[in-house]
Design a protein around this motif. Structure first.
Motif, short mmCIF file in Angstrom:
data_model
loop_
_atom_site.label_atom_id
_atom_site.label_comp_id
_atom_site.label_asym_id
_atom_site.label_seq_id
_atom_site.Cartn_x
_atom_site.Cartn_y
_atom_site.Cartn_z
N LEU A 108 0.83 -1.21 0.00
CA LEU A 108 0.00 0.00 0.00
C LEU A 108 0.86 1.26 0.00
O LEU A 108 0.57 2.22 -0.70
N GLY A 109 1.95 1.23 0.77
CA GLY A 109 2.87 2.36 0.80
C GLY A 109 3.55 2.57 -0.54
O GLY A 109 3.72 3.70 -1.00
N ALA A 110 3.94 1.48 -1.19
CA ALA A 110 4.58 1.58 -2.50
C ALA A 110 3.61 2.15 -3.54
O ALA A 110 3.99 3.00 -4.35
N ALA A 111 2.36 1.71 -3.49
CA ALA A 111 1.36 2.24 -4.41
C ALA A 111 1.14 3.73 -4.16
O ALA A 111 1.02 4.52 -5.11
N PHE A 121 1.85 6.76 -6.81
CA PHE A 121 0.81 7.74 -7.14
C PHE A 121 1.33 9.16 -6.96
O PHE A 121 1.15 10.02 -7.83
N LEU A 122 1.97 9.44 -5.84
CA LEU A 122 2.50 10.78 -5.59
C LEU A 122 3.59 11.16 -6.60
O LEU A 122 3.66 12.29 -7.06
N THR A 123 4.44 10.20 -6.95
CA THR A 123 5.51 10.47 -7.91
C THR A 123 4.94 10.81 -9.28
O THR A 123 5.38 11.76 -9.93
N ARG A 152 2.02 12.03 -9.95
CA ARG A 152 1.36 13.34 -9.87
C ARG A 152 2.38 14.46 -9.95
O ARG A 152 2.16 15.46 -10.61
N ALA A 153 3.50 14.29 -9.26
CA ALA A 153 4.54 15.32 -9.27
C ALA A 153 5.15 15.47 -10.67
O ALA A 153 5.37 16.59 -11.14
N VAL A 154 5.41 14.35 -11.32
CA VAL A 154 5.97 14.41 -12.67
C VAL A 154 4.96 15.03 -13.63
O VAL A 154 5.33 15.83 -14.50
N GLU A 155 3.70 14.69 -13.48
CA GLU A 155 2.66 15.24 -14.35
C GLU A 155 2.56 16.75 -14.18
O GLU A 155 2.46 17.49 -15.15
N ARG A 156 2.62 17.23 -12.95
CA ARG A 156 2.56 18.67 -12.71
C ARG A 156 3.80 19.36 -13.26
O ARG A 156 3.71 20.45 -13.79
#
Length: 149
Positions: A68-71, A75-77, A79-83
């Motif tokens: 769950l932590g890896a997922a 997800f956060l990574t 989102r950051a790359v997309e932004r």
């Protein structure tokens, strides 16, 4: 078994403290302490403590928490790359189309007139014409000056 015993002892101690507080005629505090002290006993009786202890010492549960932590990190990574990249592909296309449209027709154009109407602005006159509205504005200016604005 040990966790249930500890929770029961904490509840008993809390109820004792609540009784002492009630003896000192601080009934509201005593009721609050009693409520807090009954929570561990309630958790023991519902089986939540047994479940928590079983989960805490279970290898499969820790592997699940790790996944769950890896997922979450993935997800956060993303989102950051997309932004950082400027959004999704659709968003970039829409931004490019808006920039082209802005270059073709400036924001000052009148969209309510439609495409067939000319967008030419009349030339500003050198001197504004005096009208009766000037008297109203002079009154307003006098009031503002009076108040130091």
């Amino acid at each position: 078994m040990l966790a249930e015993t500890i929770c029961s002892a904490v509840s008993a101690a809390g109820l004792g403290i609540a009784a002492i507080t009630a003896y000192r005629r601080r009934f509201l505090s005593a009721a609050r302490i009693a409520a807090y002290s009954l929570l561990p006993l309630g958790l023991v009786l519902t089986g939540a403590v047994e479940w928590a202890v079983g989960t805490a010492f279970s290898l499969t549960a820790w592997v699940g928490f790790g996944l769950l932590g890896a997922a979450w990190l993935l997800f956060l990574t993303t989102r950051a790359v997309e932004r950082r990249a400027g959004g999704t592909r659709k968003e970039r296309k829409a931004a490019a189309a808006a920039a082209r449209r802005e270059a073709a027709e400036p924001a000052a154009s009148r969209p309510s007139l439609g495409r067939s109407a000319p967008a030419a602005d009349p030339a500003p006159s050198a001197k504004p014409k005096a009208s009766r509205g000037d008297d109203d504005f002079s009154d307003i200016e006098a009031i503002l000056k009076k108040h130091g604005i």
